[in-house]
Write a protein that holds these residues in place. Sequence first.
Motif, mmCIF file in Angstrom:
data_model
loop_
_atom_site.group_PDB
_atom_site.id
_atom_site.type_symbol
_atom_site.label_atom_id
_atom_site.label_comp_id
_atom_site.label_asym_id
_atom_site.label_seq_id
_atom_site.Cartn_x
_atom_site.Cartn_y
_atom_site.Cartn_z
ATOM 1 N N PRO A 173 2.625 -2.611 -4.947
ATOM 2 C CA PRO A 173 2.741 -4.080 -4.950
ATOM 3 C C PRO A 173 1.954 -4.687 -6.106
ATOM 4 O O PRO A 173 1.062 -4.066 -6.694
ATOM 5 N N MET A 174 2.286 -5.950 -6.433
ATOM 6 C CA MET A 174 1.593 -6.616 -7.529
ATOM 7 C C MET A 174 0.120 -6.827 -7.201
ATOM 8 O O MET A 174 -0.747 -6.662 -8.057
ATOM 9 N N ARG A 175 -0.203 -7.210 -5.967
ATOM 10 C CA ARG A 175 -1.583 -7.334 -5.522
ATOM 11 C C ARG A 175 -1.884 -6.165 -4.601
ATOM 12 O O ARG A 175 -1.295 -6.027 -3.539
ATOM 13 N N GLN A 176 -2.820 -5.332 -5.020
ATOM 14 C CA GLN A 176 -3.067 -4.068 -4.332
ATOM 15 C C GLN A 176 -4.407 -4.096 -3.624
ATOM 16 O O GLN A 176 -5.358 -4.730 -4.080
ATOM 17 N N THR A 177 -4.453 -3.393 -2.516
ATOM 18 C CA THR A 177 -5.698 -3.191 -1.788
ATOM 19 C C THR A 177 -6.175 -1.762 -1.997
ATOM 20 O O THR A 177 -5.435 -0.911 -2.473
ATOM 21 N N SER B 205 -5.668 2.571 -4.945
ATOM 22 C CA SER B 205 -4.722 1.475 -4.707
ATOM 23 C C SER B 205 -3.762 1.909 -3.613
ATOM 24 O O SER B 205 -3.386 3.084 -3.540
ATOM 25 N N GLU C 109 1.999 -1.242 0.676
ATOM 26 C CA GLU C 109 1.950 -2.305 1.675
ATOM 27 C C GLU C 109 1.567 -1.794 3.053
ATOM 28 O O GLU C 109 0.936 -2.515 3.852
#
Length: 507
Positions: free
Chosen positions: A356-360, A378, A381
């Motif tokens: 994803p564009m914003r990663q956790t 990283s 989802e």
Amino acid sequence: MTARLHWTGVRMRTLQVMTDPDENALRSVTLPAAWDDGTAQALAAITLNGGPVRLATEAARWVDTIDACPPLPGTPTSTPAPGRSLSYLLLMQQMAPNAALWQCQPDETPGFTLRLSSFVQDTGFATEHFVACLRLACDSLRRLHAATRIERTGELPLFDLPAKPEDEAAGLVLLTDLDACLATLGLDYDSDEARSTAHALAALATTVARAGTKLPPPPIPESPLRDLRMVASSVHAAEEKRHFCPVETGFSSPGPTEALLGVETCGFAPAFSPLREDGHLRASTLARLACRGLTPESALALALAGETPLPPVRPQAHAAMHAALKGTVDFLPSVPEPDLADLQARLARGVRRTLPMRQTGFTQRAAVGGHSLFMRTSEFEDGTLGEISITPPRESPMARGLMDCLGQAVSIGLQYGAPLEAFVERFAYTRFGPAGTVEGDPSTAYATSLLDYAFRTLSEAYLGEPMPDAPRIEPSAEDPAPMLPFGRDTGETPEWKDRGRRLKLVS
């Protein structure tokens, strides 16, 4: 060789292929211009001589051998020799000999391989042509068996020969490229109609191979191909009064013969990926799209819209097809292990999962044996690991580059479906410097290498399986005593040590 005349008028081309990467040697291969480049490599692999390879010359060796054998009893005198028909079927990539027959090896079982997808025409499956090719293959193997039986066995008392030649198997007839055949017929591999069609085709092949022998033909089930039962009954009635030796049937395994025929998948295996190795759509994929009324452009539009134009093949479909064919033929290749089937399906499908564009994820700073280490992860989802970066900031540029490349390789594997467990099993507890006490991470006290610490940390964070520390090996620990008795702890000083103390340095 008279069989070389059968290739007169066929347009040929010559390629340079490498057969042995260690020797870095190229071989000249001449083959029909209509054949793919991959068949040149297969032709060089199946040919034993180390010089240039010409398909017409190599094929003439086994074709002339079969033509030189006397015809079977009861064959009409007007029946032509099978050499011309065998050459034409090889040219059309419908039937090819196995390595034992191609190389004229008397100690191996000769056989032929038939490409099922080549018998599908615009009007459907060419059953009569399929049966004619099966008869030609069986008759050729029986002629060769009758002429070379004594040479292969030697009639020595060391061999337990059957009482009658009719009890021996003359050879092997294999089927291949089943998935492409079903796709061209408009059938999904993982469907009851496809399994019944495959069962009926295999039963028809076994019926032709057993016609005129003591073995009973297998029953042919109901299938979308309606004429198979009628053709099988006529074959059995026509050969009922003749006495032949049986020919074994089955599905092929990967080998040079399958590559020579240009098959998509060997034997009865499914094609998990809709793409070829060069990135283009497979012929079976185009056939399945056409049966659904889709073009490649419309299928791409559906895929971009989030829909699935073609349902993916379940990993269990291979085992289901194996169960449907079991008992119908004499030989079936083994099915992959169940625990590896899902992994092989995902890897063979060739689909890369994007992050994803914003990663956790998390960032960990630690030190192993006084050497700093930064590790960043990283996640997708669903929280699974999708990327890893391992950076030793104070190491040499070569060490930093190698660790960065390793992290990228592991990340690509994770995004293509490789399990994290495989990487943990491979890299945990690896031993190389730097190693020692771990600082900055209370869950780990000691690591045998930077990779040991990194992948044991990933195992605890993403697999929920904490791994214990490896036994410590102190750098100052002495090596075990040698096998020679020089260093035995007997309480006495060895004589060679006393001599060393008495030595003096003089100028």
